[in-house]
Structure formats: structure tokens, C-alpha cells
Design an enzyme around this catalytic site. Structure first.
Site, PDB file in Angstrom:
ATOM      1  N   ASP A 189      62.746 -31.576  33.074  1.00 32.27           N
ATOM      2  CA  ASP A 189      61.576 -31.279  33.714  1.00 32.27           C
ATOM      3  C   ASP A 189      60.827 -30.341  33.068  1.00 32.27           C
ATOM      4  O   ASP A 189      61.349 -29.124  32.535  1.00 32.27           O
ATOM      5  CB  ASP A 189      62.126 -30.551  35.018  1.00 32.27           C
TER       6      ASP A 189
ATOM      7  N   GLU B 121      60.812 -24.477  29.763  1.00 33.93           N
ATOM      8  CA  GLU B 121      59.900 -23.511  30.249  1.00 33.93           C
ATOM      9  C   GLU B 121      59.379 -22.580  29.147  1.00 33.93           C
ATOM     10  O   GLU B 121      60.404 -21.957  28.346  1.00 33.93           O
ATOM     11  CB  GLU B 121      60.627 -22.657  31.329  1.00 33.93           C
TER      12      GLU B 121
ATOM     13  N   ASN C  20      57.869 -23.792  24.001  1.00 39.28           N
ATOM     14  CA  ASN C  20      56.753 -24.611  24.237  1.00 39.28           C
ATOM     15  C   ASN C  20      57.234 -26.295  24.132  1.00 39.28           C
ATOM     16  O   ASN C  20      57.757 -26.585  22.955  1.00 39.28           O
ATOM     17  CB  ASN C  20      55.881 -24.555  23.070  1.00 39.28           C
TER      18      ASN C  20
ATOM     19  N   ASP D 100      50.009 -26.335  34.033  1.00 38.12           N
ATOM     20  CA  ASP D 100      49.031 -25.710  34.173  1.00 38.12           C
ATOM     21  C   ASP D 100      47.746 -26.361  33.598  1.00 38.12           C
ATOM     22  O   ASP D 100      47.619 -26.954  32.608  1.00 38.12           O
ATOM     23  CB  ASP D 100      49.193 -24.246  33.167  1.00 38.12           C
TER      24      ASP D 100
HETATM   25  C1  LIG Z   1      51.823 -24.403  37.445  1.00 41.69           C
HETATM   26  S1  LIG Z   1      53.309 -23.958  36.915  1.00 41.69           S
HETATM   27  C2  LIG Z   1      54.361 -25.297  37.841  1.00 41.69           C
HETATM   28  C3  LIG Z   1      55.803 -24.874  37.711  1.00 41.69           C
HETATM   29  C4  LIG Z   1      56.758 -25.840  38.769  1.00 41.69           C
HETATM   30  N1  LIG Z   1      56.624 -27.023  37.521  1.00 41.69           N
HETATM   31  C5  LIG Z   1      56.404 -26.323  39.908  1.00 41.69           C
HETATM   32  O1  LIG Z   1      55.877 -27.437  40.172  1.00 41.69           O
HETATM   33  O2  LIG Z   1      56.321 -25.311  40.788  1.00 41.69           O
HETATM   34  C6  LIG Z   1      53.493 -24.770  35.203  1.00 41.69           C
HETATM   35  C7  LIG Z   1      54.589 -24.219  34.414  1.00 41.69           C
HETATM   36  O3  LIG Z   1      54.697 -24.927  33.207  1.00 41.69           O
HETATM   37  C8  LIG Z   1      55.014 -23.736  32.249  1.00 41.69           C
HETATM   38  N2  LIG Z   1      54.307 -24.099  30.964  1.00 41.69           N
HETATM   39  C9  LIG Z   1      52.960 -24.237  30.408  1.00 41.69           C
HETATM   40  N3  LIG Z   1      52.863 -24.713  29.434  1.00 41.69           N
HETATM   41  C10 LIG Z   1      54.040 -24.957  28.955  1.00 41.69           C
HETATM   42  C11 LIG Z   1      54.749 -25.586  27.728  1.00 41.69           C
HETATM   43  N4  LIG Z   1      53.887 -25.892  26.703  1.00 41.69           N
HETATM   44  N5  LIG Z   1      56.127 -25.747  27.677  1.00 41.69           N
HETATM   45  C12 LIG Z   1      56.823 -25.583  28.543  1.00 41.69           C
HETATM   46  N6  LIG Z   1      56.370 -24.783  29.624  1.00 41.69           N
HETATM   47  C13 LIG Z   1      55.149 -24.678  29.973  1.00 41.69           C
HETATM   48  C14 LIG Z   1      54.338 -22.514  32.921  1.00 41.69           C
HETATM   49  O4  LIG Z   1      54.872 -21.288  32.146  1.00 41.69           O
HETATM   50  C15 LIG Z   1      54.714 -22.624  34.272  1.00 41.69           C
HETATM   51  O5  LIG Z   1      56.000 -22.006  34.569  1.00 41.69           O
END
Ligand SMILES: C[S@@+](CC[C@H](N)C(=O)[O-])C[C@H]1O[C@@H](n2cnc3c(N)ncnc32)[C@H](O)[C@@H]1O
Length: 209
Positions: free
Chosen positions: A35, A60, A87, A113
Site C-alpha cells: 500500500d 509512507e 519516497n 496526494d
Molecule cells: C492523501 S493521503 C492518503 C492516505 C491513505 N492512503 C488514505 O487513503 O487514507 C496520501 C499519503 O501518501 C503519502 N505520500 C505522498 N507521496 C508519497 C511518496 N512519494 N511516497 C510515499 N508516500 C507518499 C502522504 O504522506 C500521505 O500520507
């Protein structure tokens, strides 16, 4: 806590390799689901408790969330769940992690995001380079699940994935049938919010052919 971090910042160039699966899971042979952007990991904690016949890895980029998730792991007997900080783009391309990709049964990108401004589109997690890497390293039949409430982001993701001839889009009616990593359709935190606010969810599934 800051809600957004710039994934292109040099803080995220270095990533820790994910240990070999036999060091992190009791049964490394179980199907593996990843995920991406798992935030606090609530979704994965629930999934991994309900589905003991799957292994789950959450990726994350917000370190504090991963630290908290790992603290929570210590207080539970959870032998089919692992959290990786960084990342996702760099985690996948890390030489030690490349072999793990071959074991992946499915990947979810739940509500990534959106990075609305055009100049920030390069910060979006789904990029041509990532899709190209996954298309060359995921095994045949493995699946990618996308969910978002942002139409413009959805179109961008669809366009990016459709450029790979190695991913075939499945009909949306197949979602239930194929969502084997989440048979009870547990919702992520963002999904709960979106449903509560009656926003539309755009979803698609891709199969590696
Ligand atoms: C809008 S939140 C959604 C969280 C969760 N998946 C949900 O549906 O409730 C997007 C998540 O992706 C993480 N994220 C963004 N870019 C990322 C990257 N390049 N690698 C890993 N995580 C990332 C952000 O920090 C955030 O926690």
C-alpha cells in the site's frame, strides 16, 4: 504534523532497503500486497489482522507516521505487516528492493496526494518512471489498484499507466472480484471521509500482462 512533504527533497534520496521477506514475515510465501502512501497505517493494521493469509507492506513518506506505526507494531503480535519509510519512487528503484517487486501480488495507491498546481505535478507519486519500472519488474497477473476523489489526478494517472503496453485496464465491475487483498472492503481513512462527504470516488485496476 505537516500534512505534505516535498517528495523530491534531497531528504528522501536515501532510502533504507526493505529486509528480505523471510526476515520480516512469519510466512514469506504468502501473497504480498503493497500500500503506497499508507499514512498512519490504520488501513493496513485492520487488513493484516483480518487477512492472515496475506502479507502487507506499507510505504509512507512522512517519517513520524512510520515511527508511530512501528511503535504500534511492537505492542501487537503482527507477523504479516511491515512499514517502510521513504519516497515510494526511490524505494522501488533501490537496488536491494528490486527483487521484492517480483513477489508482489498487488499494489494499492489509495487517494494519493493530488499536488494540484501544474508546477507540482512532478511531485505526484505515480510518474512514468515508476510505472515503467513496475511494468518491467512486477510478475504477470499482478494488479495495481487506484482510488482517488480528484478527477484531474485520476485522468493523469490513467494517462500515465495507459502509456505502458504491459498494463491492461480491467473493467470496473471486476473490482470486487479482484480485490482479493481486501475481501471485506475495508476503507482507508481518506475513503471514509470521502464517503461521509458524499464525494465521488474514481477507481481503476490494472493487470500486468
Ligand atoms: C492523501 S493521503 C492518503 C492516505 C491513505 N492512503 C488514505 O487513503 O487514507 C496520501 C499519503 O501518501 C503519502 N505520500 C505522498 N507521496 C508519497 C511518496 N512519494 N511516497 C510515499 N508516500 C507518499 C502522504 O504522506 C500521505 O500520507
Amino acid at each position: 504534523m505537516r500534512q505534505h512533504v516535498n517528495p523530491l527533497s534531497k531528504n528522501f534520496f536515501e532510502v533504507d532497503p526493505i529486509p528480505p521477506l523471510n526476515q520480516i514475515f512469519e510466512n514469506p510465501k504468502l501473497p504480498l500486497h503493497l500500500d503506497v502512501g499508507c499514512a498512519s497505517g490504520d488501513f493496513l493494521f485492520e487488513l493484516s489482522l483480518k487477512n492472515k493469509n496475506w502479507n502487507y507492506i506499507g510505504i509512507e513518506i512522512r517519517e513520524k507516521l512510520v515511527l508511530n506505526a512501528n511503535l504500534k507494531m511492537k505492542s501487537r503480535e503482527n507477523n504479516n505487516l511491515y512499514f517502510s519509510f521513504g519516497n515510494a519512487n526511490n524505494i522501488f528503484s533501490h537496488s536491494n528492493n528490486k527483487s521484492i517487486t517480483e513477489f508482489i501480488t498487488s499494489i494499492s495507491f489509495n487517494f494519493p496526494d493530488p499536488w494540484f498546481k501544474k508546477k507540482h505535478h512532478k511531485r505526484r507519486v505515480i510518474q512514468p518512471k515508476l510505472i515503467n519500472f513496475l511494468s518491467n519488474s512486477m510478475k504477470k497477473g499482478s494488479l495495481i489498484f487506484i482510488k482517488t476523489d480528484v478527477r484531474e489526478l485520476f485522468d493523469h494517472i490513467e494517462l500515465t499507466i495507459s502509456e505502458s503496453i504491459k498494463f491492461k485496464k480491467l473493467a470496473i465491475k471486476d473490482v470486487q472480484f479482484y480485490e482479493s487483498f481486501n475481501p471485506s472492503r475495508i476503507q482507508t481513512n481518506r475513503e471514509k471521509y470521502v464517503i461521509l462527504n458524499q464525494l465521488k470516488i474514481y477507481e481503476s485496476i490494472y493487470k500486468k500482462i
